[in-house]
Design an enzyme around this catalytic site. Structure first.
Site, mmCIF file in Angstrom:
data_model
loop_
_atom_site.group_PDB
_atom_site.id
_atom_site.type_symbol
_atom_site.label_atom_id
_atom_site.label_comp_id
_atom_site.label_asym_id
_atom_site.label_seq_id
_atom_site.Cartn_x
_atom_site.Cartn_y
_atom_site.Cartn_z
ATOM 1 C CE LYS A 143 -2.407 -5.175 -2.782
ATOM 2 N NZ LYS A 143 -3.807 -5.416 -2.394
ATOM 3 C CD GLN B 25 -2.937 -1.175 0.200
ATOM 4 O OE1 GLN B 25 -3.117 -0.211 -0.529
ATOM 5 N NE2 GLN B 25 -3.604 -2.307 0.052
HETATM 6 C C1 LIG Z 1 -0.616 -4.360 3.275
HETATM 7 C C2 LIG Z 1 -0.849 -5.522 2.363
HETATM 8 N N1 LIG Z 1 0.057 -6.531 2.336
HETATM 9 C C3 LIG Z 1 -0.113 -7.601 1.527
HETATM 10 C C4 LIG Z 1 -1.218 -7.702 0.699
HETATM 11 C C5 LIG Z 1 -1.346 -8.916 -0.206
HETATM 12 O O1 LIG Z 1 -1.257 -8.528 -1.548
HETATM 13 P P1 LIG Z 1 -1.470 -9.668 -2.675
HETATM 14 O O2 LIG Z 1 -1.283 -8.963 -4.002
HETATM 15 O O3 LIG Z 1 -2.901 -10.162 -2.474
HETATM 16 O O4 LIG Z 1 -0.460 -10.740 -2.386
HETATM 17 C C6 LIG Z 1 -2.183 -6.674 0.702
HETATM 18 C C7 LIG Z 1 -3.415 -6.785 -0.161
HETATM 19 N N2 LIG Z 1 -4.546 -6.253 0.504
HETATM 20 C C8 LIG Z 1 -5.820 -6.304 -0.164
HETATM 21 C C9 LIG Z 1 -6.341 -7.705 -0.241
HETATM 22 S S1 LIG Z 1 -6.492 -8.424 1.324
HETATM 23 C C10 LIG Z 1 -6.804 -5.373 0.565
HETATM 24 O O5 LIG Z 1 -7.976 -5.329 0.171
HETATM 25 O O6 LIG Z 1 -6.338 -4.674 1.490
HETATM 26 C C11 LIG Z 1 -1.986 -5.570 1.531
HETATM 27 O O7 LIG Z 1 -2.891 -4.562 1.571
#
Ligand SMILES: Cc1ncc(COP(=O)(O)O)c(CN[C@@H](CS)C(=O)O)c1O
Length: 420
Positions: A239, A216
């Site tokens: 993202k 993030q």
């Molecule tokens: C701080 C943080 N750390 C790891 C992840 C995982 O990312 P991935 O691309 O799914 O592996 C996320 C992804 N958070 C999404 C899905 S739970 C949210 O709706 O907040 C994140 O926000």
């Protein structure tokens, strides 16, 4: 910083012109076509601009091939594009070069790569891994389970009542038995921007490494892993205007050189006999099998797209929207917003409306075309600390507007009326 020309930028995202509504589970209703989409779920995944979609289409239309194997022209073209994509991502995050940038499937796989390739080999009873209570399950569950497998202790830095990391507690917990500090850069639930450089100093003062979860932060603000002195850093392409299916593990070169792979197969080997094998150079040593070729090339295009706009301008824009949302939502005392004050957080607000479960609230908001997330956002332990089972979360990006925040607030008000 010069404000974004959001209306112009929105033209890069046709999906933002979608109309939604109707109950897709009801036969014949199908995707609705009467309510303008207000997409406020960017912390879950961002949309993909035409410029990146074009790169994906062009790859499959003109030079799709497997990499590092064929000596034919297509394979050479795809290999060069894939390898140069690592250079572009390295430049985007301030890494020293492609050797420090491993393409994974997502942030979760990047976290697991270090936990298995370094943690299983290095950790044992008496060792400690220090996390924060605001960790996402991608790091929290990963290190928790590695602790169980190795006998290492996992400890959690507290979060203060106003949503900040308790650095006094961090200084108590991190000691000479600490081997790894793993911390989220920007919390996907609280919006807290953690003092990563201070955490890195604290870890390094005790001979520990620091692993930063940048899922993030990299999409939303300028990040320089060298300035932060992070030993490892993870983030996801989906993202940050890139496709799903590509994430990045950054690691200091000497650490990745020392680490043994934990996924074996083609690509990652140099010589194989029936008795043993030797490994490819970095970063290929950690990219087993056919890699995320097109996704990696598209991620490089996403880096170009974001840099053309400017990450500092994106940060200022989305944090401005988060502050505006925070102020408007808290005009009513039946709304609780979690995390730091509205003017000191990343581009998201997680909140609850008294008497309305987050799932019900998000369903009502969806009837108004407003797409947010409801649930625990993969931070269940944090929600337990917050004393709630779930929260609703609106998260903003470069293509959102104040008018969309107003639509959110009006939809929340309609829920308030409905449950009054
Ligand atoms: C701080 C943080 N750390 C790891 C992840 C995982 O990312 P991935 O691309 O799914 O592996 C996320 C992804 N958070 C999404 C899905 S739970 C949210 O709706 O907040 C994140 O926000």
């Amino acid at each position: 910083t010069e404000p974004l020309d959001v209306e112009r930028l929105r033209e890069d995202f046709p999906i933002l012109g979608r109309k939604v509504g109707g109950d897709v589970s009801v036969p014949g209703e199908g995707p609705g076509d009467d309510t303008p989409l207000v997409y406020l779920d960017n912390a879950a995944t961002s949309h993909t601009p035409e410029q990146v979609v074009d790169v994906i289409a062009d790859y499959y239309r003109s030079y799709n091939s497997n990499v590092h194997r064929g000596i034919h022209s297509l394979s050479q073209e795809a290999s060069v594009a894939y390898e140069e994509a690592h250079d572009r991502v390295a430049e985007f995050i301030g890494a020293d070069g492609r050797e420090e940038v491993v393409f994974t499937k997502n942030t979760t796989e990047a976290m697991n790569t270090v936990a298995y390739a370094w943690g299983l080999a290095e950790l044992g009873p008496g060792d400690e891994v220090v996390l924060t209570q605001m960790e996402h399950h991608a790091s929290l569950v990963t290190w928790q389970q590695i602790g169980k497998k190795t006998g290492a202790d996992v400890k959690y830095v507290r979060v203060t009542d106003d949503g900040y990391l308790d650095m006094d507690h961090a200084r108590e917990l991190v000691g000479d038995d600490t081997r790894m500090v793993s911390a989220v850069h920007v919390s996907n639930t609280l919006g807290t921007v953690n003092p990563i450089a201070d955490l890195a100093d604290l870890a390094h003062d005790h001979g520990a490494y620091v692993f930063v979860d940048g899922a993030q932060s990299v999409p939303n603000r300028p990040v320089d892993v060298t300035d932060l002195d992070a030993d490892f850093f993870a983030f996801s392409g989906h993202k940050m205007c890139g496709p799903t299916g590509v994430g990045v593990l950054y690691g200091k070169r000497h650490l990745l050189e020392e680490m043994q792979p934990y996924l074996y197969g083609g690509e990652m080997i140099r010589k194989v006999t029936f008795e043993d094998a030797t490994w490819e150079d970095l970063p290929w040593k950690f990219e087993a099998g056919t890699p995320v070729i097109c996704q990696g090339i598209a991620l490089a295009a996403a880096c170009d797209y974001l840099d053309d706009i400017g990450l500092e301008r994106i940060r200022a824009h989305e944090e401005g929207l988060a502050e505006y949302a925070y102020d408007r939502l808290t005009e009513h005392d039946d709304v609780t917003v979690y995390g730091p004050p509205g003017d000191d957080r990343g581009g998201l607000v997680a909140f609850n409306l008294d008497g309305v479960h987050a799932h019900d609230l998000s369903s009502i908001l969806n009837d108004h075309g407003v797409a947010i997330r409801a649930g625990d956002h993969c931070t269940q332990p944090l929600h337990q600390e917050m004393g709630v089972a779930a929260s609703a979360r609106a998260s903003f990006y470069l293509y959102n507007t104040e008018a969309e925040v107003d639509a959110l607030v009006e939809a929340v008000d309609s829920a308030r009326q409905l449950f009054a």
